[in-house]
Write a protein that holds these residues in place. Structure first.
Motif: not given
Length: 703
Positions: A381-409
């Motif tokens: 369903r578009p509304s819930e899926t849209l919100l899901l990927f906003i949430v996951i994207g913000l989690i990725g933004r918030q928890t992005a590794a600030k150090s440690g190159k091993s965590r980077l792809v």
């Protein structure tokens, strides 16, 4: 997101969401263009970004597993439209606090819009005289209650973060929205939504350090425990209060707890598991669940007693368990990537700083989605899926590794990722946009067909075919239309082509009817059996299948099927009619009449006509005339009744009246061989000038 939520029209309702996906694809394309023009420094991709990319790529690869890629092309366009929200929320060069605050205010506005929509529906239902907890009051209680409830529960924690730092007027607005959302959840009676809210509250408390952290204290723990208890007891009380209303949540809960049969989700999940085991590692391809569901359900129910799985309430489009549907379509690889993306995001944000309200809200929203996905389909369903990927994207933004190159792809120039999003949204817009307009033309074509505008309908069908990414549904409807207007050959060809990328009960029924009209009984039987496997019209379609088995010489099998159907549903019109027809063919006319008396279809034209034919065979012409006269008054265009009336007139020596009656029967149905046979005999009698008119008889009466 707000624009997508505001796209509320008929195509946005169950089961189609074309308008929302189209509008969001356009909005996403514009955002991607802006990002590309802004450019920016290199973006660093972490493992979470890799999980997202692999899941999206695997969805595309799975299209190659399908017998026809058209089956999943619309699903792929929709998945691109919402899936590409993730990199926008994750990497768009906007300050984190600014993008979060703007998004969360948009979510709060969308919550209130949805709450207002439900409240208006409730007031309209009250004005129509429907009582409290009536399951027909709201669109929500007919299947949409979990749709709306899922979005409200996912959005509520995000809106709550706006409390900190907001002026008094904004806090007053937030209090109003929160109370309105809670009252809406009460109206919707969604058990899944209340359970998700309870889990979300527990996750929020865990993330804020209530149990073991900065806020941990006996008083705080007690207060939170009481709150969680109230969240559990309140919906239970609502369910109990609805116990006097048939079809409300009390009835449905008792039904779910007490039933041991295969109705509802149990049957859906067993059928989905049947699909999954066919190809567990890689799945059958995106969109394959719906395409393969009817044959799978047929395999599940074929050896079950009727009382085990009937009634089947709806044609199944989704598995009502997103994890299970992802396993069917993407296999263990697909479900593994989805769990890695969603579960990994949840675990990652749970390890953040306890006092971070935004992190707690993101974790709660994601947990709510995970609960609802167990019993419904928020991923589709578009509304819930849209919100899901906003949430996951913000989690990725918030928890992005600030150090440690091993965590980077890897690291990419921002414009490269922006160009990828731009291209993806363009593809999504092309698919969802053409699907929206194709479906619009299809609806218009069906309306024109109903209104008798054949030329207009044909043009609209053809235009829909040119536009549709998956032409299956249009081909199915176009084929049925062509059969209706006297072009059965071309109609059968269109419906046969439709089966390559589309299957549903109506298509199988129309194919069965078309094959039957062409005298192809074996093919008709195959399609009516598949239509019966869909379950919704199981009794009627099985009765027709039994009648066709009888025609093909398997009378024992047909009678066994009909007697089982009649024992289960003696008042069902189609079943009683099929069994009575068999008695008629065996010249047991008393049994035929006795069977017809059990049905509730006293005004059904076929039932009345068969009753009249049996009465005529028993020599009860006066009663037969009364039945036929009443039938023709109610259904003046029903050709078999005119045939039997003509036969009655022949038997009574009224040859001139009989000739006119048979001519009318042939005019209504040019393929009416019984009426044509009578007309030929009457013509010979005219030439021979017989003294006794009744010698024109001899043909059987028409069932």
């Amino acid at each position: 997101m707000l624009l997508a939520w505001l796209a509320w029209d008929n195509s946005s309702l169950y089961p189609y969401f074309d308008a929302k996906y189209t509008i969001w694809s356009l909005v996403g394309l514009l955002l991607a263009v802006g990002w590309f023009l802004m450019g920016g420094s290199r973006v660093k991709l972490a493992w979470l970004d890799g999980a997202w990319a692999l899941w999206l790529v695997w969805s595309g690869i799975s299209l190659t597993f399908l017998p026809d890629p058209h089956i999943g092309i619309v699903d792929m366009g929709q998945r691109l439209a919402v899936g590409l929200v993730y990199p926008l929320a994750r990497f768009l060069p906007v300050p984190k606090t600014e993008v979060e605050r703007r998004l969360f205010w948009a979510v709060a506005a969308a919550l209130e819009i949805q709450a207002v929509a439900v409240t208006v529906q409730d007031l309209q239902s009250r004005a129509a005289g429907l009582g409290l907890w009536n399951n027909g009051r709201l669109v929500g209680t007919l299947g949409f209650h979990t749709f709306v409830g899922a979005f409200l529960v996912m959005g509520l924690p995000l809106a709550a973060t706006l409390w900190e730092g907001s002026p008094k007027w904004a806090r007053a607005v937030l209090i109003f929205i929160t109370l309105h959302v809670f009252s809406t959840l009460v109206l919707l009676q969604s058990r899944a939504a209340w359970l998700a809210l309870l889990v979300a509250a527990a996750v929020f408390a865990r993330r804020r350090g209530v149990w073991a952290g900065a806020l941990a204290s006996s008083r705080v723990r007690l207060a939170v425990a009481v709150l969680l208890l109230l969240l559990a007891l309140f919906p239970a009380g609502v369910i109990v209060l609805s116990r006097r209303t048939p079809g409300a949540m009390w009835d449905r809960t008792v039904e779910d707890l007490n039933r041991r049969d295969l109705t509802g989700r149990k049957l859906i999940w067993l059928s989905a598991l049947h699909q999954f085991v066919a190809n567990p590692l890689t799945g059958q391809g995106l969109g394959s669940f719906y395409y393969g569901y009817i044959p799978s359900q047929g395999e599940v129910i074929k050896d079950q007693p009727l009382k085990t799985f009937l009634p089947v309430r709806e044609m199944v489009i989704w598995a009502h368990d997103d994890y299970l549907q992802e396993a069917v379509e993407g296999g263990l690889l697909g479900i593994g990537l989805l769990v890695l993306l969603t579960g990994g995001s949840l675990l990652r944000v749970l390890r953040g700083k306890p006092r971070d309200a935004t992190g707690a809200a993101l974790a709660s929203s994601l947990a709510a989605w995970g609960v609802i996905a167990l019993v419904d389909f928020p991923l589709h369903r578009p509304s819930e899926t849209l919100l899901l990927f906003i949430v996951i994207g913000l989690i990725g933004r918030q928890t992005a590794a600030k150090s440690g190159k091993s965590r980077l792809v890897l690291a990419l120039p921002a414009r490269v990722l922006a160009a990828f999003c731009l291209l993806g949204f363009a593809v999504a817009l092309a698919i969802t946009g053409t699907q929206f307009f194709a479906r619009r033309d299809l609806r218009a074509a069906l309306a024109a067909s109903t209104a008798g505008q054949e030329t207009v309908a044909r043009q609209l069908f053809q235009r829909s075919l040119r536009l549709a990414p998956n032409p299956g549904q249009t081909l199915a409807s176009f084929g049925a239309f062509l059969c209706k207007v006297g072009q059965p050959g071309e109609g059968l060809q269109k419906m046969g082509e439709a089966l390559h990328s589309f299957r549903d009960m109506v298509l199988y029924e129309n194919l069965g009817k078309a094959y039957l009209n062409q005298g192809l009984t074996a093919q008709a039987l195959t399609n009516y059996q598949l239509a019966a496997d869909a379950g919704v019209n199981y009794l009627a379609d099985s009765a027709i299948a039994a009648n066709l088995e009888w025609r093909l010489g398997d009378r024992d099998g047909a009678m066994a099927r009909l007697k089982a159907l009649h024992a289960f549903a003696p008042r069902n019109v189609a079943v009683a009619l099929a069994l009575a027809s068999d008695h008629y063919q065996q010249k047991d006319f008393q049994a035929c009449l006795a069977t017809l008396k059990t049905t509730i279809g006293k005004d059904d034209p076929a039932t009345l006509n068969l009753e009249a034919a049996a009465l005529l065979q028993l020599g009860q012409s006066a009663q037969a005339r009364v039945v036929l006269s009443d039938l023709l008054k109610a259904h003046p265009d029903y050709a078999p009744a005119w045939t039997n009336m003509g036969a009655l007139e022949v038997a009574e020596g009224q040859l001139e009246e009989a000739e006119r009656t048979f001519q009318r029967a042939v005019a209504l149905d040019p393929r009416n061989e019984v009426a044509r046979g009578y007309l030929a005999r009457l013509a010979r009698l005219k030439n021979d000038q017989p003294s006794v008119g009744g010698t024109a008889g001899g043909e059987p009466y028409q069932e």
